[in-house]
Design an enzyme around this catalytic site. Structure first.
Site, PDB file in Angstrom:
ATOM      1  N   GLY A   6       0.839  -1.203   0.000  1.00  0.00           N
ATOM      2  CA  GLY A   6       0.000   0.000   0.000  1.00  0.00           C
ATOM      3  C   GLY A   6       0.869   1.246   0.000  1.00  0.00           C
ATOM      4  O   GLY A   6       1.865   1.305   0.720  1.00  0.00           O
TER       5      GLY A   6
ATOM      6  N   ARG B 126       0.799  -4.983  -5.306  1.00  0.00           N
ATOM      7  CA  ARG B 126       0.888  -6.187  -4.465  1.00  0.00           C
ATOM      8  C   ARG B 126       0.938  -7.357  -5.447  1.00  0.00           C
ATOM      9  O   ARG B 126       0.029  -7.515  -6.245  1.00  0.00           O
ATOM     10  CB  ARG B 126      -0.334  -6.313  -3.561  1.00  0.00           C
ATOM     11  CG  ARG B 126      -0.562  -5.109  -2.631  1.00  0.00           C
ATOM     12  CD  ARG B 126      -1.710  -5.411  -1.661  1.00  0.00           C
ATOM     13  NE  ARG B 126      -2.258  -4.228  -1.038  1.00  0.00           N
ATOM     14  CZ  ARG B 126      -1.770  -3.682   0.075  1.00  0.00           C
ATOM     15  NH1 ARG B 126      -0.714  -4.202   0.668  1.00  0.00           N
ATOM     16  NH2 ARG B 126      -2.344  -2.614   0.604  1.00  0.00           N
TER      17      ARG B 126
ATOM     18  N   ASP C 110       5.653  -5.010   6.090  1.00  0.00           N
ATOM     19  CA  ASP C 110       6.383  -6.226   6.455  1.00  0.00           C
ATOM     20  C   ASP C 110       6.358  -7.295   5.361  1.00  0.00           C
ATOM     21  O   ASP C 110       7.347  -8.007   5.177  1.00  0.00           O
ATOM     22  CB  ASP C 110       5.947  -6.785   7.814  1.00  0.00           C
ATOM     23  CG  ASP C 110       4.455  -7.018   7.902  1.00  0.00           C
ATOM     24  OD1 ASP C 110       3.737  -6.690   6.935  1.00  0.00           O
ATOM     25  OD2 ASP C 110       4.004  -7.537   8.931  1.00  0.00           O
TER      26      ASP C 110
ATOM     27  N   THR D   5       4.355   2.343   5.486  1.00  0.00           N
ATOM     28  CA  THR D   5       2.951   1.920   5.537  1.00  0.00           C
ATOM     29  C   THR D   5       2.220   2.841   6.505  1.00  0.00           C
ATOM     30  O   THR D   5       2.779   3.206   7.548  1.00  0.00           O
ATOM     31  CB  THR D   5       2.792   0.458   6.021  1.00  0.00           C
ATOM     32  OG1 THR D   5       1.436   0.245   6.442  1.00  0.00           O
ATOM     33  CG2 THR D   5       3.692   0.116   7.185  1.00  0.00           C
TER      34      THR D   5
ATOM     35  N   ASP E 288      -0.086   2.045   8.391  1.00  0.00           N
ATOM     36  CA  ASP E 288      -0.652   1.309   9.532  1.00  0.00           C
ATOM     37  C   ASP E 288       0.175   1.394  10.819  1.00  0.00           C
ATOM     38  O   ASP E 288      -0.326   1.092  11.895  1.00  0.00           O
ATOM     39  CB  ASP E 288      -0.826  -0.176   9.166  1.00  0.00           C
ATOM     40  CG  ASP E 288      -1.964  -0.394   8.180  1.00  0.00           C
ATOM     41  OD1 ASP E 288      -2.587   0.596   7.762  1.00  0.00           O
ATOM     42  OD2 ASP E 288      -2.225  -1.558   7.831  1.00  0.00           O
TER      43      ASP E 288
ATOM     44  N   ASP F 269       2.417  -0.650  11.727  1.00  0.00           N
ATOM     45  CA  ASP F 269       2.378  -2.004  12.285  1.00  0.00           C
ATOM     46  C   ASP F 269       3.735  -2.693  12.198  1.00  0.00           C
ATOM     47  O   ASP F 269       3.815  -3.905  12.077  1.00  0.00           O
ATOM     48  CB  ASP F 269       1.305  -2.842  11.560  1.00  0.00           C
ATOM     49  CG  ASP F 269       1.542  -2.897  10.053  1.00  0.00           C
ATOM     50  OD1 ASP F 269       2.421  -2.187   9.552  1.00  0.00           O
ATOM     51  OD2 ASP F 269       0.830  -3.669   9.375  1.00  0.00           O
TER      52      ASP F 269
ATOM     53  N   ARG G 258      -5.548  -3.120   9.731  1.00  0.00           N
ATOM     54  CA  ARG G 258      -6.148  -4.447   9.764  1.00  0.00           C
ATOM     55  C   ARG G 258      -5.799  -5.206  11.041  1.00  0.00           C
ATOM     56  O   ARG G 258      -6.652  -5.750  11.706  1.00  0.00           O
ATOM     57  CB  ARG G 258      -5.703  -5.263   8.542  1.00  0.00           C
ATOM     58  CG  ARG G 258      -6.459  -4.884   7.297  1.00  0.00           C
ATOM     59  CD  ARG G 258      -5.884  -5.531   6.080  1.00  0.00           C
ATOM     60  NE  ARG G 258      -4.541  -5.024   5.803  1.00  0.00           N
ATOM     61  CZ  ARG G 258      -3.912  -5.174   4.662  1.00  0.00           C
ATOM     62  NH1 ARG G 258      -4.478  -5.844   3.695  1.00  0.00           N
ATOM     63  NH2 ARG G 258      -2.708  -4.675   4.483  1.00  0.00           N
TER      64      ARG G 258
HETATM   65  O1  F6P Z   1      -1.170  -0.362   3.407  1.00  0.00           O
HETATM   66  C1  F6P Z   1      -1.956  -0.690   4.454  1.00  0.00           C
HETATM   67  C2  F6P Z   1      -3.388  -0.510   4.095  1.00  0.00           C
HETATM   68  O2  F6P Z   1      -3.674   0.852   3.896  1.00  0.00           O
HETATM   69  C3  F6P Z   1      -4.348  -1.092   5.119  1.00  0.00           C
HETATM   70  O3  F6P Z   1      -4.597  -0.247   6.195  1.00  0.00           O
HETATM   71  C4  F6P Z   1      -5.551  -1.393   4.284  1.00  0.00           C
HETATM   72  O4  F6P Z   1      -6.329  -2.388   4.857  1.00  0.00           O
HETATM   73  C5  F6P Z   1      -4.939  -1.850   3.013  1.00  0.00           C
HETATM   74  O5  F6P Z   1      -3.707  -1.198   2.899  1.00  0.00           O
HETATM   75  C6  F6P Z   1      -5.769  -1.607   1.789  1.00  0.00           C
HETATM   76  O6  F6P Z   1      -5.071  -2.090   0.696  1.00  0.00           O
HETATM   77  P1  F6P Z   1      -5.504  -1.982  -0.820  1.00  0.00           P
HETATM   78  O7  F6P Z   1      -4.884  -0.733  -1.354  1.00  0.00           O
HETATM   79  O8  F6P Z   1      -4.925  -3.185  -1.463  1.00  0.00           O
HETATM   80  O9  F6P Z   1      -6.986  -1.924  -0.838  1.00  0.00           O
END
Ligand code: F6P
Length: 322
Positions: A14, A75, A106, A128, A130, A132, A174
């Site tokens: 992300g 991803r 991570d 990120t 998050d 995390d 998450r």
């Molecule tokens: O990068 C982390 C994050 O923002 C999370 O908080 C969220 O759940 C996820 O990415 C959403 O990802 P995507 O862009 O694949 O919908």
């Protein structure tokens, strides 16, 4: 084989505000230390497609304040497979790229570790929203995401107050409730629902009701997405409190926008330190920030570090909410 001094840079997972500041600092840092720099577009997916752009100092001019990532991100399901990792390694070897700077969460850094096991020198940075990543006090993008969420909630608070309602505001995160926790603390939320804590809705609603009188009827609950959607809670909260309950998902606005000064500083230091670590041969590492200091710690150690929950902030928030 002698090292080529050719480094690839990619962003993965992300996106997060501040990634561009990290790219700028790594590109200019690496050039400073005598490297040729190759921008790898679209993260590991772009690496597998040989989607490369040679980078110079001018190409990263004026990107510091831009949200997103100029290198784009993705991803990839194929990259972490045995075949994907071997293919990526072959491509890097073919292009004479024997080191990589990786900016991501991570999952992205786990992928980087696998490449290191196949002979590629790696330095990572936690990017990120998050927050995390247990090894670092902060990750690139978290501060901006929280700032954005606070700004949005202050607006939601106005209308919630006018109508004497409850509003359940869903934020990202998450497995880690830090966005909800830091946002809730900073905007005076009445309660937060996060994955780190058992959430008893009945108790939460009783406490919210105790904190209300005819002059203070508006309540904000901040919900981390790891605990579900705000829609899952609306009816029950309304039934338990007897108060009209609305909800808002802040969604992707949390991932965009110009980075705060904190994220610009964090990303710039981390980016430069990543290039420096590479130059010093201190690879298979991730640059982290601890107590205001920047350190290169072994990737395995960093990935194994458990995220510490900010209990003090949680307790203080709950005391101040009433
Ligand atoms: O990068 C982390 C994050 O923002 C999370 O908080 C969220 O759940 C996820 O990415 C959403 O990802 P995507 O862009 O694949 O919908």
């Amino acid at each position: 084989m002698p090292k080529t001094k050719k480094v690839g840079i990619l962003t993965s997972g992300g996106d997060a505000p501040g990634m561009n500041a990290a790219i700028r600092a790594s590109v200019r840092g690496a050039i400073h230390f005598g490297y040729d720099v190759i921008g790898i577009n679209r993260g590991y997916a772009g690496l597998l497609d040989e989607d490369f752009t040679p980078m110079n100092s001018l190409m990263v001019k004026d990107i510091m304040g831009k949200g997103g990532t100029i290198l784009k991100t993705s991803r990839s399901d194929y990259f972490p497979t045995e075949a994907g990792l071997n293919k990526a390694t072959d491509i890097l070897n073919t292009f004479g790229i024997d080191s990589l700077i990786v900016i991501g969460g991570d999952g992205s850094l786990t992928g980087a570790l696998e490449l290191h096991r196949r002979g590629i020198d790696i330095v990572g940075m936690p990017g990120t929203i998050d927050n995390d990543f247990g090894a670092s006090d902060y990750t690139i993008g978290f501060d901006t995401a929280v700032t954005t969420a606070i700004d949005a909630i202050m607006k939601i608070r106005d209308t919630t107050f006018s109508h004497n309602r409850i509003n359940i505001v869903q934020v990202m995160g998450r497995t880690c409730g830090d966005i909800a926790l830091y946002t809730g603390f900073s905007c005076g939320a009445d309660a937060i629902i996060i994955p780190e804590k058992e959430n008893n809705l009945e108790e939460m609603c009783e406490t919210i009701l105790r904190g209300r009188d005819k002059h203070a009827l508006a309540s904000i609950i901040v919900l981390a997405e790891g605990c579900g959607s705000y829609r899952d809670y609306l009816q029950e909260v309304q039934e338990l409190t007897g108060v009209t309950t609305k909800g808002t998902n802040l969604g992707y606005i949390q991932r965009g926008g110009s980075p705060t000064h904190f994220d610009r500083n964090l990303a710039s230091y981390m980016g430069f330190k990543a290039a420096e670590a590479l130059h010093k041969g201190n690879t298979k590492t991730v640059i982290v920030q601890r107590n205001g200091k920047y350190l290169a710690v072994p990737i395995e150690e960093a990935l194994a570090t458990k995220k510490e929950f900010n209990q003090e902030m949680f307790d203080t928030m709950n005391i101040l909410a009433r």
